[in-house]
Design a protein around this motif. Structure first.
Motif, PDB file in Angstrom:
ATOM      1  N   VAL A   8      13.645  26.856  39.884  1.00 45.91           N
ATOM      2  CA  VAL A   8      14.407  26.634  39.203  1.00 45.91           C
ATOM      3  C   VAL A   8      14.688  27.590  38.072  1.00 45.91           C
ATOM      4  O   VAL A   8      12.944  28.510  38.132  1.00 45.91           O
ATOM      5  N   THR A   9      15.726  28.281  37.844  1.00 49.39           N
ATOM      6  CA  THR A   9      15.601  29.376  36.719  1.00 49.39           C
ATOM      7  C   THR A   9      16.539  29.300  35.789  1.00 49.39           C
ATOM      8  O   THR A   9      16.618  30.430  35.096  1.00 49.39           O
ATOM      9  N   ALA A  10      16.630  28.354  35.282  1.00 50.77           N
ATOM     10  CA  ALA A  10      17.189  27.479  33.925  1.00 50.77           C
ATOM     11  C   ALA A  10      16.712  26.236  33.581  1.00 50.77           C
ATOM     12  O   ALA A  10      16.899  25.180  34.597  1.00 50.77           O
ATOM     13  N   THR A  11      16.339  25.642  32.554  1.00 48.26           N
ATOM     14  CA  THR A  11      16.153  24.886  32.395  1.00 48.26           C
ATOM     15  C   THR A  11      16.765  23.921  31.021  1.00 48.26           C
ATOM     16  O   THR A  11      16.465  24.767  30.079  1.00 48.26           O
ATOM     17  N   ASP A  12      16.662  23.320  30.994  1.00 49.84           N
ATOM     18  CA  ASP A  12      16.452  22.207  29.815  1.00 49.84           C
ATOM     19  C   ASP A  12      18.516  22.092  29.018  1.00 49.84           C
ATOM     20  O   ASP A  12      18.068  22.281  27.988  1.00 49.84           O
ATOM     21  N   ILE A  13      18.940  22.008  30.190  1.00 53.31           N
ATOM     22  CA  ILE A  13      20.087  22.027  29.434  1.00 53.31           C
ATOM     23  C   ILE A  13      20.185  20.937  29.452  1.00 53.31           C
ATOM     24  O   ILE A  13      21.041  20.158  29.918  1.00 53.31           O
ATOM     25  N   LYS A  14      20.921  20.043  27.999  1.00 58.73           N
ATOM     26  CA  LYS A  14      21.167  18.652  27.645  1.00 58.73           C
ATOM     27  C   LYS A  14      22.419  18.516  27.675  1.00 58.73           C
ATOM     28  O   LYS A  14      23.632  19.449  27.304  1.00 58.73           O
ATOM     29  N   ALA A  15      22.555  17.476  28.209  1.00 62.01           N
ATOM     30  CA  ALA A  15      23.893  16.489  28.252  1.00 62.01           C
ATOM     31  C   ALA A  15      23.581  15.045  27.256  1.00 62.01           C
ATOM     32  O   ALA A  15      22.447  15.075  26.977  1.00 62.01           O
ATOM     33  N   SER A  16      24.174  14.275  26.897  1.00 64.25           N
ATOM     34  CA  SER A  16      25.020  13.350  26.494  1.00 64.25           C
ATOM     35  C   SER A  16      23.611  12.418  27.485  1.00 64.25           C
ATOM     36  O   SER A  16      23.195  11.070  26.504  1.00 64.25           O
ATOM     37  N   ASN A  17      24.454  12.476  28.480  1.00 62.46           N
ATOM     38  CA  ASN A  17      23.515  11.746  29.426  1.00 62.46           C
ATOM     39  C   ASN A  17      22.087  11.975  30.243  1.00 62.46           C
ATOM     40  O   ASN A  17      21.542  11.434  31.041  1.00 62.46           O
ATOM     41  N   GLY A  18      21.786  12.695  29.991  1.00 60.39           N
ATOM     42  CA  GLY A  18      20.327  13.922  30.459  1.00 60.39           C
ATOM     43  C   GLY A  18      20.313  14.970  30.511  1.00 60.39           C
ATOM     44  O   GLY A  18      20.817  15.776  29.144  1.00 60.39           O
ATOM     45  N   VAL A  38      29.213  19.060  30.560  1.00 58.85           N
ATOM     46  CA  VAL A  38      28.956  19.909  30.852  1.00 58.85           C
ATOM     47  C   VAL A  38      28.730  21.197  32.161  1.00 58.85           C
ATOM     48  O   VAL A  38      29.062  22.783  32.384  1.00 58.85           O
ATOM     49  N   ALA A  39      28.391  20.251  33.050  1.00 58.94           N
ATOM     50  CA  ALA A  39      28.674  21.509  34.624  1.00 58.94           C
ATOM     51  C   ALA A  39      29.692  21.972  34.832  1.00 58.94           C
ATOM     52  O   ALA A  39      30.169  23.384  35.039  1.00 58.94           O
ATOM     53  N   ALA A  40      30.545  20.795  34.392  1.00 60.23           N
ATOM     54  CA  ALA A  40      31.951  21.469  35.004  1.00 60.23           C
ATOM     55  C   ALA A  40      32.982  22.176  33.887  1.00 60.23           C
ATOM     56  O   ALA A  40      33.468  23.345  34.131  1.00 60.23           O
ATOM     57  N   SER A  41      31.789  22.872  32.653  1.00 60.00           N
ATOM     58  CA  SER A  41      32.895  24.019  31.750  1.00 60.00           C
ATOM     59  C   SER A  41      32.358  25.279  31.918  1.00 60.00           C
ATOM     60  O   SER A  41      31.727  26.284  31.588  1.00 60.00           O
ATOM     61  N   ASN A  42      30.532  25.275  32.992  1.00 62.51           N
ATOM     62  CA  ASN A  42      30.240  26.089  33.472  1.00 62.51           C
ATOM     63  C   ASN A  42      30.489  26.970  35.079  1.00 62.51           C
ATOM     64  O   ASN A  42      30.565  26.257  35.835  1.00 62.51           O
ATOM     65  N   GLY A  46      30.704  38.492  26.743  1.00 66.21           N
ATOM     66  CA  GLY A  46      30.415  37.064  28.641  1.00 66.21           C
ATOM     67  C   GLY A  46      29.212  36.520  28.122  1.00 66.21           C
ATOM     68  O   GLY A  46      29.131  35.529  27.951  1.00 66.21           O
ATOM     69  N   LEU A  47      28.322  37.349  27.342  1.00 63.47           N
ATOM     70  CA  LEU A  47      26.801  36.586  27.453  1.00 63.47           C
ATOM     71  C   LEU A  47      26.671  36.039  26.444  1.00 63.47           C
ATOM     72  O   LEU A  47      26.041  35.049  26.317  1.00 63.47           O
ATOM     73  N   MET A  48      27.257  36.250  25.397  1.00 59.66           N
ATOM     74  CA  MET A  48      27.693  35.476  24.087  1.00 59.66           C
ATOM     75  C   MET A  48      28.189  34.203  24.538  1.00 59.66           C
ATOM     76  O   MET A  48      28.186  33.404  23.590  1.00 59.66           O
ATOM     77  N   ALA A  49      29.229  34.259  24.782  1.00 55.05           N
ATOM     78  CA  ALA A  49      30.093  32.811  25.235  1.00 55.05           C
ATOM     79  C   ALA A  49      28.709  31.600  25.786  1.00 55.05           C
ATOM     80  O   ALA A  49      29.091  31.223  25.922  1.00 55.05           O
ATOM     81  N   LEU A  50      28.670  32.779  27.111  1.00 59.77           N
ATOM     82  CA  LEU A  50      27.579  31.671  27.625  1.00 59.77           C
ATOM     83  C   LEU A  50      26.710  31.263  27.478  1.00 59.77           C
ATOM     84  O   LEU A  50      26.451  29.839  27.089  1.00 59.77           O
ATOM     85  N   SER A  51      25.969  31.866  25.683  1.00 57.45           N
ATOM     86  CA  SER A  51      24.581  31.498  25.436  1.00 57.45           C
ATOM     87  C   SER A  51      25.302  30.927  24.396  1.00 57.45           C
ATOM     88  O   SER A  51      24.363  29.891  24.186  1.00 57.45           O
ATOM     89  N   PHE A  52      26.391  30.613  23.973  1.00 55.81           N
ATOM     90  CA  PHE A  52      26.750  29.994  22.756  1.00 55.81           C
ATOM     91  C   PHE A  52      27.287  28.340  23.130  1.00 55.81           C
ATOM     92  O   PHE A  52      27.068  27.289  22.949  1.00 55.81           O
ATOM     93  N   ASN A  53      27.897  28.487  24.974  1.00 56.37           N
ATOM     94  CA  ASN A  53      28.044  27.221  25.476  1.00 56.37           C
ATOM     95  C   ASN A  53      26.145  26.232  25.727  1.00 56.37           C
ATOM     96  O   ASN A  53      25.980  25.558  25.327  1.00 56.37           O
ATOM     97  N   ILE A  54      25.180  27.192  25.535  1.00 62.74           N
ATOM     98  CA  ILE A  54      23.972  26.467  26.716  1.00 62.74           C
ATOM     99  C   ILE A  54      23.528  26.664  25.439  1.00 62.74           C
ATOM    100  O   ILE A  54      23.002  24.708  25.024  1.00 62.74           O
ATOM    101  N   TYR A  55      23.594  26.887  24.177  1.00 60.09           N
ATOM    102  CA  TYR A  55      23.138  26.570  22.414  1.00 60.09           C
ATOM    103  C   TYR A  55      23.864  25.029  22.305  1.00 60.09           C
ATOM    104  O   TYR A  55      23.055  24.223  22.043  1.00 60.09           O
ATOM    105  N   ALA A  56      25.449  25.309  22.018  1.00 61.57           N
ATOM    106  CA  ALA A  56      26.036  24.549  21.788  1.00 61.57           C
ATOM    107  C   ALA A  56      25.973  22.789  22.423  1.00 61.57           C
ATOM    108  O   ALA A  56      25.601  21.694  22.077  1.00 61.57           O
ATOM    109  N   GLY A  57      25.214  22.598  24.186  1.00 62.65           N
ATOM    110  CA  GLY A  57      24.456  22.605  24.878  1.00 62.65           C
ATOM    111  C   GLY A  57      23.557  21.296  24.308  1.00 62.65           C
ATOM    112  O   GLY A  57      23.062  20.195  24.089  1.00 62.65           O
ATOM    113  N   HIS A  58      22.581  22.477  23.390  1.00 62.80           N
ATOM    114  CA  HIS A  58      21.914  22.256  23.369  1.00 62.80           C
ATOM    115  C   HIS A  58      21.438  20.776  21.606  1.00 62.80           C
ATOM    116  O   HIS A  58      20.137  20.482  21.448  1.00 62.80           O
ATOM    117  N   HIS A  59      22.947  21.108  20.943  1.00 60.67           N
ATOM    118  CA  HIS A  59      22.786  21.128  19.444  1.00 60.67           C
ATOM    119  C   HIS A  59      23.496  19.846  19.401  1.00 60.67           C
ATOM    120  O   HIS A  59      24.702  19.831  18.306  1.00 60.67           O
TER     121      HIS A  59
END
Length: 165
Positions: free
Chosen positions: A143-153, A36-40, A14-27
């Motif tokens: 603030v508990t997590a930062t810089d979750i990138k999206a295409s528009n912000g 991005v919000a709807a996928s979490n 589960g942690l790996m899946a979450l990390s991949f989701n966040i990592y993928a959003g950054h890249h």
């Protein structure tokens, strides 16, 4: 012992899946802020509120936007019945005001947020920003997590729903 190992394996996956989701959003993924919000699952209440407020198209727009996104746990801290009351059509204006108070125009990364003492929100109010012992506060939210990138912000996760004054 096997069940303990199985639990740890499931937790790790589960942690790996979450990390991949966040990592993928950054890249380079092309998900906008709403996608991005709807996928979490931690943002299901926020997504429902954005839908009820009629803000989906706006937050899927070009932006860029910075969203201080409260989690489901943040919404759960509100007094009993508050979320249900806000989701009613007759309270749409109040819901829009609260949600747009969580949005700042422009893409403000964490490295920039910590240099600010306040920020003007899309709602028109101003959120206060302070850094204490490495913890960033936006009004009364941490603030508990930062810089979750999206295409528009960008999304910064907060632990409390902040309210306009």
């Amino acid at each position: 012992m096997y069940s303990q190992l199985a639990k740890k394996a499931v937790w790790l996956l589960g942690l790996m899946a979450l990390s991949f989701n966040i990592y993928a959003g950054h890249h380079g993924m092309k998900k906008d802020i709403v996608d991005v919000a709807a996928s979490n699952d931690d943002f299901s209440t926020l997504v429902a509120a954005v839908q009820a407020a009629g803000l989906v198209d706006t937050l899927k727009g070009e932006g860029p936007f910075t969203v201080f996104a409260p989690t489901n746990e943040a919404f759960a801290k509100l007094p009993d019945g508050t979320v249900e009351m806000l989701l009613k059509p007759e309270n749409k204006d109040k819901l829009v005001a609260i949600l747009t108070y969580h949005v700042v125009a422009g893409k403000v990364m964490a490295s920039d947020v910590v240099k600010l003492s306040e920020a003007k929100t899309v709602q028109g109010g101003t959120v206060m920003i302070k850094v204490m012992d490495g913890t960033v506060m936006v009004d009364n939210a941490t603030v508990t997590a930062t810089d979750i990138k999206a295409s528009n912000g960008v999304i910064h996760v907060i632990d409390t729903v902040i309210m306009p004054k």
